[in-house]
Design a protein around this motif. Structure first.
Motif, PDB file in Angstrom:
ATOM      1  N   VAL A 522       0.847  -1.121  -0.059  1.00 44.07           N
ATOM      2  CA  VAL A 522       0.082   0.061   0.094  1.00 44.07           C
ATOM      3  C   VAL A 522       0.745   1.222   0.017  1.00 44.07           C
ATOM      4  O   VAL A 522       1.990   1.257   0.789  1.00 44.07           O
ATOM      5  N   LEU A 523       0.380   2.153  -0.645  1.00 42.83           N
ATOM      6  CA  LEU A 523       0.965   3.486  -0.850  1.00 42.83           C
ATOM      7  C   LEU A 523       0.668   4.565   0.299  1.00 42.83           C
ATOM      8  O   LEU A 523      -0.668   4.534   0.358  1.00 42.83           O
ATOM      9  N   GLU A 524       1.466   4.951   1.095  1.00 38.82           N
ATOM     10  CA  GLU A 524       0.901   6.069   2.268  1.00 38.82           C
ATOM     11  C   GLU A 524       1.840   6.988   2.390  1.00 38.82           C
ATOM     12  O   GLU A 524       3.092   6.802   2.801  1.00 38.82           O
ATOM     13  N   GLY A 525       1.475   8.311   2.335  1.00 39.91           N
ATOM     14  CA  GLY A 525       2.439   9.339   2.562  1.00 39.91           C
ATOM     15  C   GLY A 525       3.489   9.419   1.525  1.00 39.91           C
ATOM     16  O   GLY A 525       4.703   9.932   2.071  1.00 39.91           O
ATOM     17  N   GLY A 526       3.384   8.883   0.312  1.00 41.25           N
ATOM     18  CA  GLY A 526       4.746   9.090  -0.569  1.00 41.25           C
ATOM     19  C   GLY A 526       5.445   7.689  -0.489  1.00 41.25           C
ATOM     20  O   GLY A 526       6.502   7.775  -1.124  1.00 41.25           O
ATOM     21  N   GLN A 527       5.097   6.745   0.620  1.00 41.44           N
ATOM     22  CA  GLN A 527       6.105   5.690   0.989  1.00 41.44           C
ATOM     23  C   GLN A 527       5.503   4.477   0.628  1.00 41.44           C
ATOM     24  O   GLN A 527       4.132   4.218   1.182  1.00 41.44           O
ATOM     25  N   LEU A 528       5.903   3.498   0.076  1.00 43.07           N
ATOM     26  CA  LEU A 528       5.478   2.169  -0.219  1.00 43.07           C
ATOM     27  C   LEU A 528       5.650   1.497   1.121  1.00 43.07           C
ATOM     28  O   LEU A 528       6.615   1.248   1.524  1.00 43.07           O
ATOM     29  N   TYR A 529       4.556   0.628   1.685  1.00 41.40           N
ATOM     30  CA  TYR A 529       4.830  -0.361   2.902  1.00 41.40           C
ATOM     31  C   TYR A 529       4.414  -1.483   2.210  1.00 41.40           C
ATOM     32  O   TYR A 529       3.387  -1.666   1.706  1.00 41.40           O
ATOM     33  N   GLY A 530       4.534  -2.570   3.043  1.00 44.34           N
ATOM     34  CA  GLY A 530       4.395  -4.048   2.845  1.00 44.34           C
ATOM     35  C   GLY A 530       3.873  -4.831   4.121  1.00 44.34           C
ATOM     36  O   GLY A 530       3.981  -4.159   5.167  1.00 44.34           O
ATOM     37  N   SER A 531       3.064  -5.792   4.028  1.00 47.80           N
ATOM     38  CA  SER A 531       2.797  -6.681   5.130  1.00 47.80           C
ATOM     39  C   SER A 531       3.080  -8.130   4.657  1.00 47.80           C
ATOM     40  O   SER A 531       2.752  -8.425   3.300  1.00 47.80           O
ATOM     41  N   SER A 532       3.374  -8.927   5.279  1.00 44.52           N
ATOM     42  CA  SER A 532       3.809 -10.417   4.858  1.00 44.52           C
ATOM     43  C   SER A 532       3.805 -11.125   6.316  1.00 44.52           C
ATOM     44  O   SER A 532       4.072 -10.799   7.439  1.00 44.52           O
ATOM     45  N   PHE A 533       3.032 -12.366   6.091  1.00 43.27           N
ATOM     46  CA  PHE A 533       3.070 -13.215   7.305  1.00 43.27           C
ATOM     47  C   PHE A 533       4.054 -13.908   7.401  1.00 43.27           C
ATOM     48  O   PHE A 533       4.745 -14.589   6.318  1.00 43.27           O
ATOM     49  N   PHE A 534       4.700 -14.331   8.547  1.00 41.62           N
ATOM     50  CA  PHE A 534       5.817 -15.115   8.409  1.00 41.62           C
ATOM     51  C   PHE A 534       5.693 -16.335   9.608  1.00 41.62           C
ATOM     52  O   PHE A 534       4.852 -15.949  10.748  1.00 41.62           O
ATOM     53  N   TYR A 535       6.333 -17.272   9.584  1.00 39.88           N
ATOM     54  CA  TYR A 535       6.492 -18.548  10.599  1.00 39.88           C
ATOM     55  C   TYR A 535       7.770 -18.359  11.473  1.00 39.88           C
ATOM     56  O   TYR A 535       8.732 -18.199  10.752  1.00 39.88           O
ATOM     57  N   ASP A 536       7.748 -18.782  12.599  1.00 38.12           N
ATOM     58  CA  ASP A 536       8.911 -18.501  13.346  1.00 38.12           C
ATOM     59  C   ASP A 536       8.823 -19.600  14.336  1.00 38.12           C
ATOM     60  O   ASP A 536       8.236 -19.427  15.536  1.00 38.12           O
ATOM     61  N   VAL A 537       9.254 -20.982  14.193  1.00 34.54           N
ATOM     62  CA  VAL A 537       9.087 -22.062  15.293  1.00 34.54           C
ATOM     63  C   VAL A 537       9.626 -21.832  16.482  1.00 34.54           C
ATOM     64  O   VAL A 537       9.298 -22.572  17.222  1.00 34.54           O
ATOM     65  N   SER A 538      10.562 -21.020  16.460  1.00 33.61           N
ATOM     66  CA  SER A 538      11.258 -20.823  17.915  1.00 33.61           C
ATOM     67  C   SER A 538      10.431 -19.800  18.766  1.00 33.61           C
ATOM     68  O   SER A 538      10.804 -19.751  19.834  1.00 33.61           O
ATOM     69  N   LYS A 539       9.223 -19.404  18.309  1.00 36.08           N
ATOM     70  CA  LYS A 539       8.517 -18.306  19.216  1.00 36.08           C
ATOM     71  C   LYS A 539       7.227 -18.884  19.431  1.00 36.08           C
ATOM     72  O   LYS A 539       6.782 -20.111  18.913  1.00 36.08           O
ATOM     73  N   SER A 540       6.459 -18.361  20.260  1.00 36.08           N
ATOM     74  CA  SER A 540       5.158 -18.910  20.475  1.00 36.08           C
ATOM     75  C   SER A 540       4.358 -17.577  20.679  1.00 36.08           C
ATOM     76  O   SER A 540       4.709 -16.700  21.564  1.00 36.08           O
ATOM     77  N   PRO A 541       3.329 -17.467  19.706  1.00 41.76           N
ATOM     78  CA  PRO A 541       2.945 -18.306  18.960  1.00 41.76           C
ATOM     79  C   PRO A 541       3.850 -18.391  17.622  1.00 41.76           C
ATOM     80  O   PRO A 541       4.707 -17.445  17.685  1.00 41.76           O
ATOM     81  N   LYS A 542       3.798 -19.450  16.893  1.00 44.83           N
ATOM     82  CA  LYS A 542       4.771 -19.514  15.840  1.00 44.83           C
ATOM     83  C   LYS A 542       4.595 -18.816  14.524  1.00 44.83           C
ATOM     84  O   LYS A 542       5.177 -19.363  13.356  1.00 44.83           O
ATOM     85  N   GLY A 543       3.991 -17.776  14.513  1.00 48.22           N
ATOM     86  CA  GLY A 543       3.647 -16.913  13.192  1.00 48.22           C
ATOM     87  C   GLY A 543       3.183 -15.673  13.790  1.00 48.22           C
ATOM     88  O   GLY A 543       2.492 -15.360  14.596  1.00 48.22           O
ATOM     89  N   ASP A 544       3.215 -14.695  12.630  1.00 43.00           N
ATOM     90  CA  ASP A 544       2.804 -13.317  12.969  1.00 43.00           C
ATOM     91  C   ASP A 544       2.895 -12.551  11.703  1.00 43.00           C
ATOM     92  O   ASP A 544       3.367 -13.039  10.506  1.00 43.00           O
ATOM     93  N   LEU A 545       2.168 -11.110  11.750  1.00 38.13           N
ATOM     94  CA  LEU A 545       2.276 -10.424  10.453  1.00 38.13           C
ATOM     95  C   LEU A 545       3.292  -9.370  10.678  1.00 38.13           C
ATOM     96  O   LEU A 545       3.305  -8.860  11.597  1.00 38.13           O
TER      97      LEU A 545
END
Length: 551
Positions: A522-545
């Motif tokens: 998404v473009l906001e304030g002249g800057q592009l931002y992104g979002s992506s879901f990731f898995y991290d098995v070393s953490k709890s919970p094991k994923g986040d955005l």
């Protein structure tokens, strides 16, 4: 038996065999206490009674504490009485003391992974993402200021049933542990009047829903409900058309004649900027195509595969001899090929996957994937009707058009990224919405060729234009489970393209975490931002955005 008293007087205390000295062995109710002058003499306890007990001087026994809360006797659900520091009992009278108690919350619920089925939007310096919470099956809104992307606020939108909290009321889900309807998959969102609107799928009721926030409160309603075995709301994608929300989505399992089924790519439009009920929406069909009957037949039926590749539910018999084996069933007195039911289906065998709607000067255009034919297609609305066409015809045996993403450019053309699902490569094209013809050749963004061999690339691609109008794309390298980025430098030229770098210089997110799922830009304030879901098995919970600026 004699027990030696080692206290100051050094006297010997006569006691029955069943008695013990407090503090030497565990004290229970009615256990005599050894005191300075003996069991029947005055004085203080030899040692303190065990936790939860006190020394009653009248009986010289350890008795269980009683709690006399004079200010509060009961607490609200999800909370419990909390007592002040001891003492709780008057040891001389063996009566409870007057206590000033309080209510405290118990343990709080913790959310599971949040971020699958997510979509991104922005307004006034804030990023918003609609997402699915996996443990309870709830719809969640995430938000963060662009200057503090690591500080996410999580807001429950739908899925929490009415009920009595059993955990901390101020915690997650208000302490309500019981699951509600499974909602929040296949989400998309827009910001209208500074407030988020979220389109999403209700898995429990197989329907498409819309949630709208107003004045800090959420209201949700069904936009389209299923008939029979239909599943409505897959791959929901929403935009604002003249300030009013409109949603493209897939409906599956629409019953036809002769045991056949179809899928429909549908369009839900409204004349209201704040729709509140299903009656506010008008539903039209963009495209309808036959789909396989797998998982749709009754227990007495089999999904029979025809020679032309189509299928239909037909009654099973028992007269075949020898008995049918493998992926065959007895139908009409003979063993015929069938499509067996499966517990999980990765992608529906239908047309209309991943619809990507955009508003152009020539009207609304929806780009989507026809999995039945393995083709990238597009539809254009003219009044109340839709016309469809194939954008890319694949080579024999290939499937082209998976994970499409689209954005309208200043020139009027529609920019589209998509995956060759057979070669697992990423591609780009421009579409002229006035003619629905390609503007220029199809380009390869990433062929997946790396020094260590081919990498499958292009899943979950997201395309956007930066503040200068340059085409930017993010996508997944499924072998490394990394998030990559690419920039269009010119016709047929995509950078970075560093031959000496195993990632072509395109690595954006990766490392020990598995990135590249449900990507958006998404473009906001002249800057592009992104979002992506990731898995991290070393953490709890094991994923986040993750939210991030695009370099």
């Amino acid at each position: 038996m004699k027990i030696r008293d080692s206290v100051r007087l050094g006297r010997t205390v006569q006691a029955p065999l069943a008695l013990v000295v407090c503090g030497v062995l565990a004290c229970n109710s009615s256990t005599p206490i050894a005191v300075d002058g003996g069991v029947d003499g005055p004085g203080s306890c030899l040692t303190a009674c065990q936790t939860g007990y006190y020394c009653c001087r009248k009986t010289q026994t350890c008795e269980r504490n009683k709690y006399n809360c004079v200010n509060v006797q009961t607490c609200a659900p999800g909370t419990e009485l909390a007592f002040p520091d001891p003492p709780y009992m008057d040891e001389a009278t063996c009566e409870p003391l007057a206590l000033q108690c309080s209510c405290k919350e118990g343990d709080a619920l913790k959310p599971g992974m949040i971020g699958r089925f997510s979509a991104l939007a922005a307004s006034a310096g804030t990023l918003y993402a609609s997402a699915y919470e996996v443990d309870f099956g709830d719809l969640v809104l995430l938000s963060a200021k662009t200057g503090a992307l690591d500080t996410l606020t999580r807001e429950l939108v739908d899925g929490v049933p009415a009920g009595t909290p059993s955990k901390a009321p101020s915690g997650w889900r208000g302490g309500i542990q019981e699951p509600g309807d499974d909602v929040g998959q296949d989400t998309d969102l827009v910001i209208a009047g500074g407030e988020p609107l979220i389109a999403y799928r209700d898995v429990t009721n197989r329907s498409l829903k819309l949630a709208r926030r107003s004045g800090g409160k959420w209201a949700a309603h069904a936009v389209d409900a299923p008939k029979g075995k239909e599943v409505v709301g897959r791959y929901a994608a929403m935009l604002l058309d003249g300030g009013k929300p409109a949603i493209a989505y897939l409906a599956l399992g629409i019953a036809g004649s002769g045991g056949s089924f179809t899928s429909e790519l549908r369009w839900a439009a409204t004349s209201s900027e704040s729709p509140a009920a299903a009656s506010d929406w008008t539903i039209s069909v963009i495209e309808s195509k036959p789909m396989a009957c797998r998982n749709l037949c009754a227990a007495t039926e089999a999904c029979v595969l025809k020679t032309d590749g189509s299928s239909s539910c037909q009654s099973k018999g028992t007269t075949c001899s020898p008995a049918c084996a493998g992926d065959t069933a007895c139908v009409g007195g003979k063993c015929v090929a069938v499509l067996p039911d499966v517990k999980y289906e990765d992608l529906p065998a239908a047309s209309g996957l991943w619809p990507a709607p955009v508003v152009t000067g020539s009207g609304v255009v929806v780009v989507y994937y026809d999995r039945t034919a393995g083709r990238l297609r597009a539809a254009k609305r003219s009044g109340s009707t839709w016309s469809t066409s194939t954008l890319v015809t694949p080579a024999a045996g290939e499937e082209v058009g998976a994970f499409p993403s689209a954005v309208a450019g200043a020139s009027g053309n529609v920019h589209v990224s998509f995956q060759n699902a057979s070669k697992l490569t990423l591609h780009y094209l421009q579409l002229d919405p006035s003619t629905m013809a390609l503007s220029g050749a199809v380009e390869t963004i990433d062929d997946g060729i790396r020094p260590d061999g081919p990498h499958p690339v292009g899943a979950d691609s997201a395309i956007a234009l930066d503040a200068s109008g340059v085409v930017r794309v993010i996508y997944q390298d499924a072998l490394k489970v990394d998030l990559l980025q690419a920039k269009r430098a010119g016709a047929g030229s995509w950078t970075p393209n560093v031959a000496s770098d195993p990632d072509l210089g395109r690595a954006l997110k990766g490392g020990t975490k598995g990135y590249g799922f449900y990507n958006d830009l998404v473009l906001e304030g002249g800057q592009l931002y992104g979002s992506s879901f990731f898995y991290d098995v070393s953490k709890s919970p094991k994923g986040d955005l993750a939210f991030f600026p695009l370099p």
